[in-house]
Design an enzyme around this catalytic site. Structure first.
Site, PDB file in Angstrom:
ATOM      1  N   HIS A 294       0.841  -1.206   0.000  1.00  0.00           N
ATOM      2  CA  HIS A 294       0.000   0.000   0.000  1.00  0.00           C
ATOM      3  C   HIS A 294       0.876   1.256   0.000  1.00  0.00           C
ATOM      4  O   HIS A 294       0.680   2.168  -0.824  1.00  0.00           O
ATOM      5  CB  HIS A 294      -0.907  -0.025   1.233  1.00  0.00           C
ATOM      6  CG  HIS A 294      -1.819   1.154   1.353  1.00  0.00           C
ATOM      7  ND1 HIS A 294      -3.147   1.111   0.977  1.00  0.00           N
ATOM      8  CD2 HIS A 294      -1.597   2.421   1.807  1.00  0.00           C
ATOM      9  CE1 HIS A 294      -3.700   2.300   1.194  1.00  0.00           C
ATOM     10  NE2 HIS A 294      -2.775   3.116   1.706  1.00  0.00           N
ATOM     11  N   GLU A 295       1.834   1.290   0.914  1.00  0.00           N
ATOM     12  CA  GLU A 295       2.686   2.472   1.013  1.00  0.00           C
ATOM     13  C   GLU A 295       3.617   2.605  -0.190  1.00  0.00           C
ATOM     14  O   GLU A 295       3.971   3.717  -0.588  1.00  0.00           O
ATOM     15  CB  GLU A 295       3.495   2.427   2.316  1.00  0.00           C
ATOM     16  CG  GLU A 295       2.646   2.429   3.588  1.00  0.00           C
ATOM     17  CD  GLU A 295       1.745   3.656   3.678  1.00  0.00           C
ATOM     18  OE1 GLU A 295       2.103   4.726   3.162  1.00  0.00           O
ATOM     19  OE2 GLU A 295       0.653   3.532   4.282  1.00  0.00           O
ATOM     20  N   HIS A 298       1.930   4.612  -2.792  1.00  0.00           N
ATOM     21  CA  HIS A 298       2.123   6.048  -2.566  1.00  0.00           C
ATOM     22  C   HIS A 298       3.523   6.484  -3.013  1.00  0.00           C
ATOM     23  O   HIS A 298       3.698   7.549  -3.629  1.00  0.00           O
ATOM     24  CB  HIS A 298       1.959   6.373  -1.083  1.00  0.00           C
ATOM     25  CG  HIS A 298       0.556   6.356  -0.586  1.00  0.00           C
ATOM     26  ND1 HIS A 298      -0.479   7.021  -1.231  1.00  0.00           N
ATOM     27  CD2 HIS A 298      -0.005   5.765   0.512  1.00  0.00           C
ATOM     28  CE1 HIS A 298      -1.598   6.838  -0.550  1.00  0.00           C
ATOM     29  NE2 HIS A 298      -1.341   6.080   0.498  1.00  0.00           N
ATOM     30  N   GLU A 323      -5.487   8.055  -2.606  1.00  0.00           N
ATOM     31  CA  GLU A 323      -5.449   6.662  -2.170  1.00  0.00           C
ATOM     32  C   GLU A 323      -5.658   5.658  -3.296  1.00  0.00           C
ATOM     33  O   GLU A 323      -5.561   4.448  -3.072  1.00  0.00           O
ATOM     34  CB  GLU A 323      -6.498   6.428  -1.076  1.00  0.00           C
ATOM     35  CG  GLU A 323      -6.231   7.146   0.240  1.00  0.00           C
ATOM     36  CD  GLU A 323      -4.979   6.653   0.951  1.00  0.00           C
ATOM     37  OE1 GLU A 323      -4.569   5.495   0.706  1.00  0.00           O
ATOM     38  OE2 GLU A 323      -4.409   7.423   1.732  1.00  0.00           O
TER      39      GLU A 323
END
Length: 477
Positions: A294-295, A298, A323
C-alpha cells in the site's frame, strides 16, 4: 491525542484474563490493561471472558476524554475558516479542491448507497457471529455485543481459513530483502523502475535497522531516494505504515529537477540485534506485507510525479485521488502471478504456495461486509461533522455518531460511548475520509480494466505512471 502514555488503563480482575497477563497483576489482584489500540485489540481478540472484554471495550470507547474538547474546537475552527472563504461548510471547501466527488452531497450519496448495498451481507455475518457466541456460551438467547466482535471474528477466521499457524508458515516467504527484490523486479517489468539498495552514511542513519533505496528509471536515471524505517522501537509513532515526504519534488531554476526523498515508517517486531546491515532480514506478517505494498503505491506515485511546484507534487493531490494508487498496489497481493515475484522463500526461492496465500487472505478479512459497513459509517460521520452545522459539544458529536450508526450499522455502539475520541483520521482526512472507499472502488475498476488480464504488461505500467503524473499535475490546476 494518541500518545499511549496518555490513553490511560483499565483495571480488570486477573482471574478474568489469560494467564499471560498474570505478570501484570497488582497487589489488589487487578491487571491494569493499557488502552492503546494494539493492546485493546489484542485483548478483545484473545480473551474468552465476556466481562473482561466488556470492561476494556467500554474503557477504551470513552477515552481519551481530552480528545472530545479538542475535536469540538477543531471542527469549530474549520467551520469558521470555510465561512471566511465563502463556503457554507468545511466539507464544501474540501470538495471544491478538484475532488472526484465534486460535492459533499455526491460523496454522501455514494456512502449511503454503499451502506445500503452491504447491509444484507453484514446482517448475515452478524447472524453467523451471534450463532457462534450462542454455541460457545451454551446460551441460546445470548445477545451479540460490540465487545464480542473481535473475539468471534478471530474464531470465525480460524474456522473458515485454517489455524493461525498459517501466519507463521508464511514468514520465510515474506523476508523484507526478498520482498524488496520482488518489488524491484515487478517495477522493472511494469514501469522500467528499479529499487537499488544504497549504503547508509553515519550522518544519515537516525536509528538502527534502516534501509536506503535509490529509485532508478531505466530511461531517465535516478528519480529519488526512499528510506525504510520499519523496525519497531520505543517512542516510535504507533502506526503500521506511514509514508513521509522528507523533501518534495519540484522544478529548480535553470531547468533542473529536485529529486524527492521519502521515508516509509513502520513498526515491525524484530529479533534482537537487527541493525542497518541486517534490516533486510526482517520477517513480515501478511498484514505488514500488504501495508508495505500500500505504502509503495504512494511512493511510486510520488517518484514518477513531475510537477513545477512542490505543493502539487505526488500525493499532494486531491484527497479522494491520493489513495487510488496505494489501493491499486494492494491487488498485487491477491494475484498469483505477482505473488510469484513478491513472496518467495528466502532460501529455496520457491513462491508462496497458493493454498497458504488463500488462508492468509481469508484471515485478513473474515467479515468483509461488517468492515465495509463500519468504514462507510465513519465516512458519513466525518462528512456530517464537517457539514453546515458541526457539533458544538462532546454530547452533540456523540449523538451524531450514534444516530448515524443506528441508521447504517448492523452493530451500533452502546449509548454511553464516544468512539469519535479515537477517530484520529478526522485530523488529516477531515471531510474526505470517504476517499478510502472511493479509492477501493476506483482501484478495483482500474485493476479489472487494465491489469487483470496481464498485471505485468509494460504498456499498462506506462499508462498508470502517466495517469499518476497527470493527477498530480492537474489536480490543483
Amino acid at each position: 491525542m494518541a500518545d499511549p502514555a496518555a490513553l490511560g488503563t483499565a483495571s480488570v480482575p486477573a482471574q478474568l484474563l489469560p494467564g499471560s497477563w498474570g505478570l501484570a497483576t497488582s497487589l489488589t489482584g487487578q491487571v491494569r490493561v493499557p488502552l492503546d489500540s494494539g493492546s485493546v485489540h489484542y485483548l478483545l481478540s484473545h480473551t474468552d471472558s465476556a466481562e473482561a472484554r466488556k470492561q476494556v471495550y467500554l474503557a477504551a470507547a470513552t477515552s481519551p476524554e481530552a480528545n472530545l474538547s479538542l475535536l469540538t474546537g477543531m471542527l469549530g475552527c474549520r467551520h469558521k475558516l470555510a465561512r471566511l472563504l465563502g463556503y457554507t461548510s468545511y466539507a464544501h471547501f474540501k470538495a471544491s479542491d478538484s475532488t472526484l466527488a465534486g460535492s459533499p452531497g455526491a460523496a454522501e450519496s455514494f456512502l449511503v448507497d454503499l451502506a445500503d448495498q452491504c447491509r444484507a451481507h453484514a446482517d448475515k455475518e452478524l447472524a453467523l457471529l451471534t450463532h457462534m457466541k450462542r454455541q460457545h456460551t451454551g446460551d441460546s438467547g445470548a445477545v451479540f455485543q460490540p465487545w464480542d466482535q473481535d473475539y468471534y471474528t478471530r474464531q470465525l477466521a480460524t474456522q473458515a481459513c485454517g489455524p493461525a499457524a498459517a501466519a507463521v508458515a508464511a514468514f520465510p516467504y515474506l523476508q523484507l530483502g526478498s520482498v524488496l527484490a520482488g518489488l524491484s523486479e515487478l517495477l522493472d517489468r511494469l514501469m522500467g523502475l528499479q529499487l537499488q539498495q544504497q549504503p547508509l552514511s553515519a550522518k544519515e542513519a537516525w536509528a538502527q535497522g534502516l534501509v536506503k533505496l535509490a529509485v532508478v528509471c531505466c530511461e531517465h536515471g535516478p528519480l529519488g531516494t526512499l528510506y525504510l524505517d520499519l523496525v519497531a522501537r520505543p517512542g516510535k509513532v504507533p502506526s503500521s505504515g506511514i509514508l513521509y515526504p522528507v523533501r518534495c519534488g519540484r522544478e529548480l531554476p535553470g531547468g533542473m529537477y529536485q529529486q524527492p526523498i521519502l521515508c516509509l515508517v513502520g513498526n515491525v517486531a524484530a529479533a534482537h540485534g537487527i541493525g542497518s546491515a541486517t534490516a533486510t532480514q526482517l520477517l513480515l506478517s501478511w498484514k505488514e506485507f500488504k501495508t508495505l505494498l500500500h505504502e509503495m503505491g504512494h511512493a511510486v506515485h510520488s517518484m514518477v510525479s513531475r510537477t513545477k511546484y512542490q505543493h502539487v507534487w505526488g500525493t499532494r493531490c486531491a484527497q479522494d485521488i491520493v489513495e487510488v494508487p496505494s489501493h491499486l498496489w494492494e491487488h498485487f497481493a491477491s494475484d498469483s502471478r505477482c505473488l510469484a515475484l513478491l513472496a518467495r522463500h528466502k532460501s529455496s526461492r520457491e513462491p508462496l504456495p497458493a493454498q497458504l496465500a488463500q488462508q492468509l487472505a481469508c484471515r485478513t478479512s473474515a467479515t468483509p461486509a461488517l468492515e465495509l459497513q463500519q468504514q462507510a459509517l465513519m465516512s458519513l460521520v466525518d462528512l456530517v461533522y464537517h457539514g453546515h452545522l458541526p457539533p458544538s459539544s462532546a454530547h452533540e458529536s456523540s449523538s451524531v455518531w450514534l444516530s448515524l450508526a443506528h441508521q447504517h450499522s448492523s452493530l451500533p455502539p452502546p449509548q454511553t460511548t464516544s468512539p469519535q475520541a479515537r477517530f484520529s483520521h478526522l485530523t488529516i482526512y477531515g471531510a474526505s475520509y470517504y476517499s478510502y472507499l472511493y479509492a477501493r472502488c476506483l482501484s478495483e475498476a482500474i485493476w479489472d480494466t487494465h491489469l487483470l488480464q496481464d498485471p505485468l504488461n509494460p504498456h499498462t505500467g506506462e499508462l498508470e505512471g502517466t495517469k499518476a503524473n497527470a493527477e498530480s499535475s492537474s489536480a490543483h490546476s
